[in-house]
Scaffold this motif. Structure first.
Motif, PDB file in Angstrom:
ATOM      1  N   ILE A 155       0.868  -1.179   0.000  1.00 10.45           N
ATOM      2  CA  ILE A 155       0.000   0.000   0.000  1.00 10.45           C
ATOM      3  C   ILE A 155       0.901   1.223   0.000  1.00 10.45           C
ATOM      4  O   ILE A 155       1.680   1.431   0.936  1.00 10.45           O
ATOM      5  N   ARG A 156       0.801   2.025  -1.047  1.00 12.53           N
ATOM      6  CA  ARG A 156       1.669   3.190  -1.195  1.00 12.53           C
ATOM      7  C   ARG A 156       0.848   4.476  -1.115  1.00 12.53           C
ATOM      8  O   ARG A 156      -0.256   4.564  -1.659  1.00 12.53           O
ATOM      9  N   VAL A 157       1.421   5.445  -0.430  1.00 14.38           N
ATOM     10  CA  VAL A 157       0.800   6.761  -0.266  1.00 14.38           C
ATOM     11  C   VAL A 157       1.626   7.782  -1.036  1.00 14.38           C
ATOM     12  O   VAL A 157       2.846   7.838  -0.884  1.00 14.38           O
ATOM     13  N   THR A 158       0.957   8.571  -1.849  1.00 15.18           N
ATOM     14  CA  THR A 158       1.646   9.622  -2.594  1.00 15.18           C
ATOM     15  C   THR A 158       0.953  10.954  -2.381  1.00 15.18           C
ATOM     16  O   THR A 158      -0.269  11.022  -2.204  1.00 15.18           O
ATOM     17  N   GLU A 172      -1.123   7.645   9.780  1.00 20.48           N
ATOM     18  CA  GLU A 172      -1.733   6.527  10.494  1.00 20.48           C
ATOM     19  C   GLU A 172      -2.749   5.877   9.566  1.00 20.48           C
ATOM     20  O   GLU A 172      -3.188   6.485   8.584  1.00 20.48           O
ATOM     21  N   TYR A 173      -3.091   4.631   9.875  1.00 24.10           N
ATOM     22  CA  TYR A 173      -4.063   3.949   9.023  1.00 24.10           C
ATOM     23  C   TYR A 173      -4.891   2.984   9.851  1.00 24.10           C
ATOM     24  O   TYR A 173      -4.486   2.527  10.918  1.00 24.10           O
ATOM     25  N   VAL A 258      -6.017   5.628   4.971  1.00 30.44           N
ATOM     26  CA  VAL A 258      -4.766   6.250   5.386  1.00 30.44           C
ATOM     27  C   VAL A 258      -5.021   7.727   5.636  1.00 30.44           C
ATOM     28  O   VAL A 258      -5.708   8.388   4.843  1.00 30.44           O
ATOM     29  N   ARG A 259      -4.486   8.226   6.740  1.00 32.27           N
ATOM     30  CA  ARG A 259      -4.619   9.648   7.067  1.00 32.27           C
ATOM     31  C   ARG A 259      -3.241  10.292   7.089  1.00 32.27           C
ATOM     32  O   ARG A 259      -2.315   9.764   7.700  1.00 32.27           O
ATOM     33  N   SER A 316      -5.578  14.841   5.472  1.00 32.97           N
ATOM     34  CA  SER A 316      -6.156  14.337   4.234  1.00 32.97           C
ATOM     35  C   SER A 316      -6.225  12.826   4.356  1.00 32.97           C
ATOM     36  O   SER A 316      -5.283  12.192   4.836  1.00 32.97           O
ATOM     37  N   SER A 317      -7.344  12.246   3.931  1.00 32.76           N
ATOM     38  CA  SER A 317      -7.501  10.809   4.066  1.00 32.76           C
ATOM     39  C   SER A 317      -8.028  10.206   2.775  1.00 32.76           C
ATOM     40  O   SER A 317      -8.691  10.874   1.979  1.00 32.76           O
TER      41      SER A 317
END
Length: 405
Positions: A155-158, A172-173, A258-259, A316-317
């Motif tokens: 799981i990638r956050v951009t 956090e998630y 994801v936050r 932002s989530s």
């Protein structure tokens, strides 16, 4: 959306272990830990965001090494001021142990916020004045990756801030996954209201509650901090959660939210220090950083210690859902959580080795973890391990409001 406290609680406990060690004259000799030098310190977890919601603040006290968890500080008068004039009052919620704003509100740009609270003993405390950090939207995507020879989904956050004003981030998630009991049956076994030849007997009746489909939610339990000050762009590409292909949580449907909290330099520094204290290889190392001061203080006693930070941050989530086949097109499904091997038990009460009436009775009368009814063949009852036939034995049958199949 509830305030996340689990990982912070563990971090604070470790911090107090460090402080306790510092208070001991020598950490090079064996010492039997006792709380003789225990100091009761207020612990505050407060994060006001740009979400329009009932904001939440947690106020507890430090606790002894031999105690299980922090005691909640009740009877506190809590409020947050906006621009030094408008006030948002909070009230204690017994069920959660949190102080919750009486009305929903949100932090907005170009306004200042300050936390104030007074304990039931009349002691007054306040925070520094804080302003909202920039908003930076995020995207969350699952991607197939192989790590240390293990194939799985990453799981990638951009995110990207072209103005380069965000810079400091905390993540956090919450992950939620669907569970379907593979050997579920619509009926269950109960003890009959009659006896047969003087011995207990059993009857099959329909189940009255959902036991086939369940949902489990778990929260991230560590501090995930990132800064982009050393990068040419304020751009984030963060691998936040890796799940191996053999993990049973992928078997049905999986969701993660994801936050991303944008922090200022001071709050980022505070949480970075907290993380370093909690992840040290040994609390008895030569690094003795002392007390981790935040932006809270006593209005009555400048020397009083208080743990915590009042943070005003934009958040932002993003929530995503996917099934196993959405990611892995041809790979075999993961195995279930445990092997599901049926056990046949004969319903008789003679002393012979084949009679299992007493064991059947113990399973039927015991908690759900003893076994789940699978079927019947004449005088033989068949059981499977509880998780295989009743998912409520280890999960919840309450469908989350956000869930989408």
């Amino acid at each position: 959306m509830k305030f996340k406290t689990k990982h912070i609680k563990h971090l604070y406990k470790k911090v107090f272990l460090v402080l306790f060690c510092i208070s001991v004259s020598s950490c090079t000799e064996q010492y039997v830990f006792q709380s003789n030098t225990f100091e009761s310190i207020l612990v505050v977890q407060a994060n006001i965001t740009n979400e329009l919601k009932t904001q939440e603040i947690k106020i507890t006290r430090s606790y002894r090494l031999e105690e299980y968890g922090p005691p909640t500080e009740e009877g506190v008068n809590v409020y947050v001021t906006e621009d030094g004039s408008k006030s948002y009052e909070f009230e204690f919620e017994k069920a959660t142990g949190l102080y919750v704003s009486k009305a929903p509100f949100q932090a907005v740009p170009e306004k200042s916020y300050q936390l104030h609270f007074t304990t039931k003993e009349g002691k007054s405390y306040s925070s520094s004045i804080e302003t909202l950090t920039p908003v930076n939207e995020i995207n969350v995507e699952p991607k197939i990756e192989t790590i240390d020879g293990e194939k799985g989904v990453q799981i990638r956050v951009t995110s990207f801030d072209p103005s380069a004003k965000s810079l400091f981030y905390r993540y956090e998630y919450d992950e939620t996954y669907k569970i379907v009991a593979p050997d579920w049956k619509p009926n269950k076994l109960i003890v009959a209201p009659f006896t047969t030849n003087g011995f207990p007997d059993f009857i099959v009746v329909p189940r009255e509650e959902e036991t086939r489909v369940c949902f489990t939610t778990k929260k991230s339990d560590n501090l995930i901090l990132v800064n982009t000050t050393d990068l040419s762009e304020d751009r984030i590409d963060l691998p936040i959660r890796f799940i191996g292909i053999a993990e049973p949580i992928l078997n049905e449907r999986y969701s993660i939210i994801v936050r991303q909290y944008v922090q200022n330099l001071e709050s980022y520094t505070y949480y970075s220090t907290l993380k370093k204290l909690s992840t040290s290889e040994s609390i008895f190392s030569q690094v003795q950083p002392g007390f981790n001061y935040g932006n809270l203080k006593s209005d009555d006693n400048a020397d009083e210690k208080i743990v915590g930070y009042f943070e005003v941050s934009s958040v932002s989530s993003k929530r995503i859902f996917f099934n196993f086949r959405d990611i892995f097109v041809a790979d075999p499904y993961p195995p279930y959580y445990i092997p599901c091997v049926p056990e046949e038990l004969q319903n008789c009460w003679d002393a012979g080795p084949g009679c299992r009436g007493p064991k059947i009775l113990s399973i039927v009368k015991a908690p759900k973890t003893a076994g789940a009814y699978y079927g019947r063949f004449d005088d033989i009852f068949v059981f499977v391990p509880s998780p295989c036939g009743d998912c409520t034995s280890f999960s919840s049958n309450i469908r989350p409001l956000f869930w989408i199949d």
